[in-house]
Design a protein around this motif. Structure first.
Motif, PDB file in Angstrom:
ATOM      1  N   GLY A  60       0.824  -1.201   0.000  1.00  0.00           N
ATOM      2  CA  GLY A  60       0.000   0.000   0.000  1.00  0.00           C
ATOM      3  C   GLY A  60       0.853   1.244   0.000  1.00  0.00           C
ATOM      4  O   GLY A  60       2.043   1.203  -0.313  1.00  0.00           O
ATOM      5  N   GLY A  61       0.238   2.358   0.364  1.00  0.00           N
ATOM      6  CA  GLY A  61       0.963   3.616   0.355  1.00  0.00           C
ATOM      7  C   GLY A  61       0.362   4.631   1.307  1.00  0.00           C
ATOM      8  O   GLY A  61      -0.797   4.520   1.726  1.00  0.00           O
ATOM      9  N   TRP A  62       1.165   5.620   1.643  1.00  0.00           N
ATOM     10  CA  TRP A  62       0.762   6.709   2.529  1.00  0.00           C
ATOM     11  C   TRP A  62       0.171   7.851   1.715  1.00  0.00           C
ATOM     12  O   TRP A  62       0.610   8.124   0.607  1.00  0.00           O
ATOM     13  N   ARG A  63      -0.804   8.531   2.306  1.00  0.00           N
ATOM     14  CA  ARG A  63      -1.376   9.757   1.742  1.00  0.00           C
ATOM     15  C   ARG A  63      -1.501  10.775   2.867  1.00  0.00           C
ATOM     16  O   ARG A  63      -1.832  10.417   3.994  1.00  0.00           O
ATOM     17  N   TYR A  64      -1.241  12.012   2.529  1.00  0.00           N
ATOM     18  CA  TYR A  64      -1.332  13.098   3.506  1.00  0.00           C
ATOM     19  C   TYR A  64      -2.363  14.100   3.028  1.00  0.00           C
ATOM     20  O   TYR A  64      -2.361  14.496   1.855  1.00  0.00           O
ATOM     21  N   ASP A  65      -3.264  14.512   3.922  1.00  0.00           N
ATOM     22  CA  ASP A  65      -4.267  15.517   3.600  1.00  0.00           C
ATOM     23  C   ASP A  65      -4.073  16.691   4.553  1.00  0.00           C
ATOM     24  O   ASP A  65      -4.360  16.571   5.752  1.00  0.00           O
ATOM     25  N   ALA A  66      -3.558  17.801   4.032  1.00  0.00           N
ATOM     26  CA  ALA A  66      -3.269  18.969   4.868  1.00  0.00           C
ATOM     27  C   ALA A  66      -4.548  19.581   5.435  1.00  0.00           C
ATOM     28  O   ALA A  66      -4.542  20.099   6.552  1.00  0.00           O
ATOM     29  N   GLY A  67      -5.644  19.518   4.688  1.00  0.00           N
ATOM     30  CA  GLY A  67      -6.901  20.104   5.142  1.00  0.00           C
ATOM     31  C   GLY A  67      -7.425  19.465   6.404  1.00  0.00           C
ATOM     32  O   GLY A  67      -7.882  20.141   7.330  1.00  0.00           O
ATOM     33  N   ALA A  71      -2.743  11.647   7.975  1.00  0.00           N
ATOM     34  CA  ALA A  71      -1.931  10.739   7.157  1.00  0.00           C
ATOM     35  C   ALA A  71      -2.591   9.366   7.231  1.00  0.00           C
ATOM     36  O   ALA A  71      -2.922   8.901   8.319  1.00  0.00           O
ATOM     37  N   THR A  72      -2.811   8.744   6.070  1.00  0.00           N
ATOM     38  CA  THR A  72      -3.431   7.417   6.043  1.00  0.00           C
ATOM     39  C   THR A  72      -2.556   6.462   5.246  1.00  0.00           C
ATOM     40  O   THR A  72      -1.926   6.847   4.272  1.00  0.00           O
ATOM     41  N   PHE A  73      -2.550   5.218   5.693  1.00  0.00           N
ATOM     42  CA  PHE A  73      -1.880   4.158   4.948  1.00  0.00           C
ATOM     43  C   PHE A  73      -2.965   3.186   4.517  1.00  0.00           C
ATOM     44  O   PHE A  73      -3.660   2.602   5.360  1.00  0.00           O
ATOM     45  N   ALA A  74      -3.127   3.026   3.200  1.00  0.00           N
ATOM     46  CA  ALA A  74      -4.154   2.131   2.673  1.00  0.00           C
ATOM     47  C   ALA A  74      -3.524   1.154   1.696  1.00  0.00           C
ATOM     48  O   ALA A  74      -2.562   1.483   1.007  1.00  0.00           O
TER      49      ALA A  74
END
Length: 164
Positions: A60-67, A71-74
Motif C-alpha cells: 500500500g501507500g501513505w497519503r497526507y491531507d493537509a486540510g 496521514a493514512t496508509f491504505a
C-alpha cells in the motif's frame, strides 16, 4: 464513340450498380457495461511469524491531507485505510484494526500504545511519535489480533509536525 470506350463506360456503370446493391451493415448495440464491483474489504491482519524487521511491509501507500491534518496508509485498491494518523487538538489519534495493548516496534526500541475500540490517542509531543518518524525504513504495530508492518515516509512526519 468506339466500342472499346463504350465497353469501359458500361463496366464503370455496372460497378457502381453492384456497389449500390450491397447491403449496408446495421451497427450492433454495444455490450452492457460490467456492474461495478464493491471495494474489497481488507484481509484480516496476519499474526506475526517473523521478526518485525524481517517481515514484508504491508502493501500500500501513505497519503497526507493537509486540510484534515491526516496521514493514512491504505492497501492498493482498497478504500479502507490500515492506519490513520489524525491531528486533533494537539494530540495524534491513531486508528487501526488493533485492540488492547499494542507493541510499537521501531529501530529505537519497543514501546506500548493502548488501543481501545481500534483507536489510540497520543500527545503531540510524545517521544513515541518521533521514534516512528525516525525509525529506519519501517515500524510495526503488533497486538494479539494481528500486526501491521509499515514503511516510514514523509507523510508521518508531516502529520506529527501539524500537532506541535
Amino acid at each position: 464513340m468506339s466500342g472499346k470506350q463504350a465497353g469501359s463506360g458500361l463496366a464503370i456503370v455496372l460497378a457502381f450498380a453492384m456497389a449500390g446493391c450491397a447491403a449496408v451493415p446495421t451497427p450492433q448495440a454495444p455490450p452492457p457495461a460490467p456492474a461495478p464491483r464493491p471495494a474489497p474489504t481488507p484481509a484480516p491482519l496476519p499474526s506475526p511469524s517473523l521478526s518485525w524487521e524481517e517481515r514484508a511491509l504491508n502493501p500500500g501507500g501513505w497519503r497526507y491531507d493537509a486540510g484534515s491534518r491526516t496521514a493514512t496508509f491504505a492497501q492498493t485498491g482498497s478504500a479502507s485505510p490500515l492506519l490513520t494518523m489524525r491531528c486533533a487538538g494537539g494530540n495524534l489519534r491513531l486508528t487501526a484494526p488493533l485492540d488492547g495493548a499494542v507493541a510499537l516496534r521501531t529501530s529505537a526500541g519497543t514501546d506500548q500504545i493502548r488501543f481501545d475500540g481500534g483507536a489510540a490517542t497520543v500527545p503531540g509531543r510524545d517521544a513515541r511519535l518521533d521514534r516512528i518518524a525516525f525509525s529506519r525504513g519501517r515500524f510495526a504495530l503488533e497486538s494479539g489480533s494481528g500486526a501491521l508492518t509499515l514503511p516510514v515516509q514523509s507523510e508521518i512526519g508531516r502529520v506529527i509536525e501539524d500537532c506541535r
